[in-house]
Design an enzyme around this catalytic site. Structure first.
Site, PDB file in Angstrom:
ATOM      1  N   GLU A  35     -20.645  -4.111  32.099  1.00 45.75           N
ATOM      2  CA  GLU A  35     -19.228  -4.060  31.763  1.00 45.75           C
ATOM      3  C   GLU A  35     -18.851  -5.419  31.176  1.00 45.75           C
ATOM      4  O   GLU A  35     -19.121  -6.448  31.796  1.00 45.75           O
ATOM      5  CB  GLU A  35     -18.397  -3.774  33.010  1.00 45.75           C
ATOM      6  CG  GLU A  35     -18.687  -2.437  33.658  1.00 45.75           C
ATOM      7  CD  GLU A  35     -17.942  -2.269  34.961  1.00 45.75           C
ATOM      8  OE1 GLU A  35     -16.708  -2.087  34.943  1.00 45.75           O
ATOM      9  OE2 GLU A  35     -18.600  -2.341  36.023  1.00 45.75           O
ATOM     10  N   ARG A 260     -30.231  -4.815  44.624  1.00 40.87           N
ATOM     11  CA  ARG A 260     -29.757  -5.898  43.772  1.00 40.87           C
ATOM     12  C   ARG A 260     -30.277  -7.231  44.264  1.00 40.87           C
ATOM     13  O   ARG A 260     -30.759  -7.351  45.405  1.00 40.87           O
ATOM     14  CB  ARG A 260     -28.226  -5.916  43.742  1.00 40.87           C
ATOM     15  CG  ARG A 260     -27.592  -6.210  45.081  1.00 40.87           C
ATOM     16  CD  ARG A 260     -26.079  -6.198  45.002  1.00 40.87           C
ATOM     17  NE  ARG A 260     -25.604  -7.286  44.157  1.00 40.87           N
ATOM     18  CZ  ARG A 260     -24.341  -7.394  43.751  1.00 40.87           C
ATOM     19  NH1 ARG A 260     -23.449  -6.475  44.088  1.00 40.87           N
ATOM     20  NH2 ARG A 260     -23.971  -8.407  43.004  1.00 40.87           N
ATOM     21  N   LYS A 270     -18.234 -10.969  40.025  1.00 41.05           N
ATOM     22  CA  LYS A 270     -17.582 -11.423  38.798  1.00 41.05           C
ATOM     23  C   LYS A 270     -16.152 -11.864  39.075  1.00 41.05           C
ATOM     24  O   LYS A 270     -15.663 -12.827  38.460  1.00 41.05           O
ATOM     25  CB  LYS A 270     -17.586 -10.307  37.758  1.00 41.05           C
ATOM     26  CG  LYS A 270     -18.892 -10.124  37.020  1.00 41.05           C
ATOM     27  CD  LYS A 270     -18.688  -9.101  35.908  1.00 41.05           C
ATOM     28  CE  LYS A 270     -19.989  -8.748  35.225  1.00 41.05           C
ATOM     29  NZ  LYS A 270     -19.799  -7.697  34.220  1.00 41.05           N
TER      30      LYS A 270
END
Length: 556
Positions: A35, A260, A270
């Site tokens: 994104e 992850r 983020k």
């Protein structure tokens, strides 16, 4: 083939079985779908290496696709930074970069198909009511009072939403699945919402935007992705991924989840990284203390070291915490093998060789790399006045001291043995100059019976290049700054010593030609590179020669 693609893992085992059965005709098409709402970080590096590495392993392709469904938080700056980061890591995507917004017309048509099939409806519950109706992990949700509208009503309302008749948040489009499902993601999730906002790719064409979960799976299907590889937090979303594709009868990529990358002494949210930037705790997204790929590049990390690090930590199905020291080890290993050596004095003290001729200068040929003769040599000038580092002198030598002290000898790297005869101090008592003598018979040799205690680095004062050297350390002092700490946030654990600056550093003249971003080992100091952004002689410390944090923690 990249390092990340050389060894197998549970994902390659799945692909191997697919290829054996001819499931996708032997094709492998993956995608990296960030994104564009921030810069990429070290966690994304693992995903990049995995998706592109698998494509390389099977002679397939990997798409770079921007899942740009939330224009309020996205920007072209982020898009360009992501492209740079992927290329810098050594990967190339198939064809032109793709955007979820390329498919907005098709996604809108898919939504209309769901409405016509009675599988989606327009809902007018506000956010608070939506939470109330949704239920909990222990209690089922309740049907929306708008759930039983006819397909005709819903289609008309959805068209009015598209045409800008309603305000943001006034209406949403929801998939009609099961409000009693134990998986909350299947409790009639929102698939479209109203946002009157300019989009960086489509301009003002749309005021309704699809949600990520609806967009992602259909973008995969439209691109004929074979294996949709994502992190574990999407495991609970997989039933929605499958429901959407099965209900619409599209191509159906296989979603596979992996753990992850979780790195200690780091945050990779983020939102929190953006907070660090917006509140001025760091300089920018590419601040060398940041765990962003651009920050690591500016600090001097190499693509190979990051790829090798991602390879070593492996690909698993269970979450774990990786020690930051593993990343630093990968950096040291790569730079030790590939970075040329140079001399830099970060905290200089003047040395005057009282028996060296005033007007004499010499040039020493010094090897660029002790383990690689092919790296060649460089010319290092020598003169009567030198600089050595303050840390390399003690007037009274402590036990096992192997550097310079009063009335003792030490070898200058690549040069002569010198002896300190006198210490000159300023009015405050600080050492400002050392008066020494050199032995002209010791250039490159130790005369019999004459063994200096150690070797120190130096720079000729006459030829020195002035520089500013920034010494970076870990941004956070706590191993888990992102964990819940009573009364504290991650900001409370910012390391006040994460950056210090040697304002008056002296470098050997060869470093005046250093290319920005190219790593050097400053002998006995660590690995450094010239800054990519600032003009002039500004160097950043990439990593120390040894893991100083391990020693600190052991003492603690």
């Amino acid at each position: 083939m990249s390092e990340a693609s050389k060894t197998g893992n549970f994902i390659t085992q799945i692909i191997d079985k697919d290829n054996e059965t001819g499931k996708h005709g032997g094709k492998v098409l993956t995608r990296f779908p960030p994104e564009p709402n921030g810069y990429l970080h070290i966690g994304h590096a693992k995903s990049i290496c995995l998706n592109f590495g698998i494509a390389q392993r099977y002679q397939g392709q990997c798409n770079l696709r921007f899942d740009d469904t939330n224009p309020e938080k996205e920007s072209v700056e982020y898009i360009e930074s992501i492209k740079r980061d992927v290329e810098w890591l050594g990967f190339d995507w198939a064809g032109e970069p793709k955007y979820a917004s390329d498919y907005f017309d098709q996604l809108f048509d898919f939504a209309c198909e769901l409405i016509k099939a009675g599988k989606a409806y327009v809902c007018e519950l506000n956010a608070e009511q939506m939470r109330e109706y949704r239920g909990t992990l222990k209690e089922p949700g309740k049907n929306s009072p708008y759930r039983d509208r006819t397909p005709e009503e819903n289609l008309a309302l959805f068209m009015e939403m598209r045409d800008g008749k309603y305000a943001d948040g006034e209406k949403v489009l929801r998939a009609k699945i099961d409000m009693a499902s134990p998986n909350i993601n299947l409790r009639d999730p929102i698939i479209y919402r109203i946002r009157h906002v300019h989009h960086h790719q489509t301009g003002d064409k749309w005021c309704v935007y699809p949600m990520y979960d609806f967009t992602h799976c259909l973008s995969d299907a439209l691109e004929n992705i074979t294996h949709s590889i994502c992190t574990l937090e999407f495991q609970d979303h997989r039933p929605l991924y499958d429901w959407t594709l099965d209900t619409l009868g599209t191509a159906h990529p296989q979603q596979i989840e992996f753990a992850r990358l979780n790195l200690n002494y780091t945050v990779t949210s983020k939102r929190k990284l953006k907070q660090l930037v917006d509140e001025g705790h760091v300089e920018a997204w590419d601040d060398p203390r940041m765990p962003t790929i651009s920050g690591m590049r500016r600090r001097g990390f190499t693509p190979a070291s990051i790829r090798n690090f991602c390879e070593r930590i492996g690909v698993t199905k269970s979450d774990s915490i990786v020690d930051f020291g593993m990343l630093e080890h990968a950096i040291r290993e790569d730079l030790d093998a590939n970075a040329n050596r140079a001399m830099a004095v970060l905290n200089p003290i003047k040395v005057t060789l009282t028996n060296y001729p005033e007007d004499k200068e010499e040039i020493f040929n010094v090897g660029n790399h002790p383990k690689n003769e092919e790296a060649g040599t460089r010319e290092v000038p020598f003169s009567k006045e030198l600089f050595i580092d303050a840390a390399d002198f003690e007037e009274v030598a402590p036990r096992k001291w192997k550097r310079l002290s009063l009335d003792s000898a030490v070898r200058l790297r690549g040069g002569y043995v010198i002896t300190c005869n006198e210490v000159i101090r300023d009015e405050a008592g600080n050492v400002v100059e050392l008066l020494c003598t050199y032995d002209e018979n010791t250039l490159g040799v130790n005369p019999e019976g004459y063994k200096p205690k150690g070797v120190i680095h130096w720079v000729s004062a006459k030829h020195a290049v002035d520089a500013k050297v920034r010494l970076y350390d870990r941004l956070f002092s706590d191993e888990a700054p992102d964990a819940k700490h009573e009364g504290k946030t991650f900001l409370d654990f910012i390391n006040p010593e994460s950056m210090s600056v040697a304002e008056n550093a002296k470098l050997e003249p060869s470093l005046a030609q250093a290319e920005p971003g190219v790593g050097f080992q400053f002998e006995r100091e660590g690995y450094f590179c010239r800054d990519l952004k600032e003009e002039g002689m500004v160097f950043n410390r990439t990593v120390t020669l040894r893991d100083s944090w391990a020693k600190i923690e052991a003492k603690g």
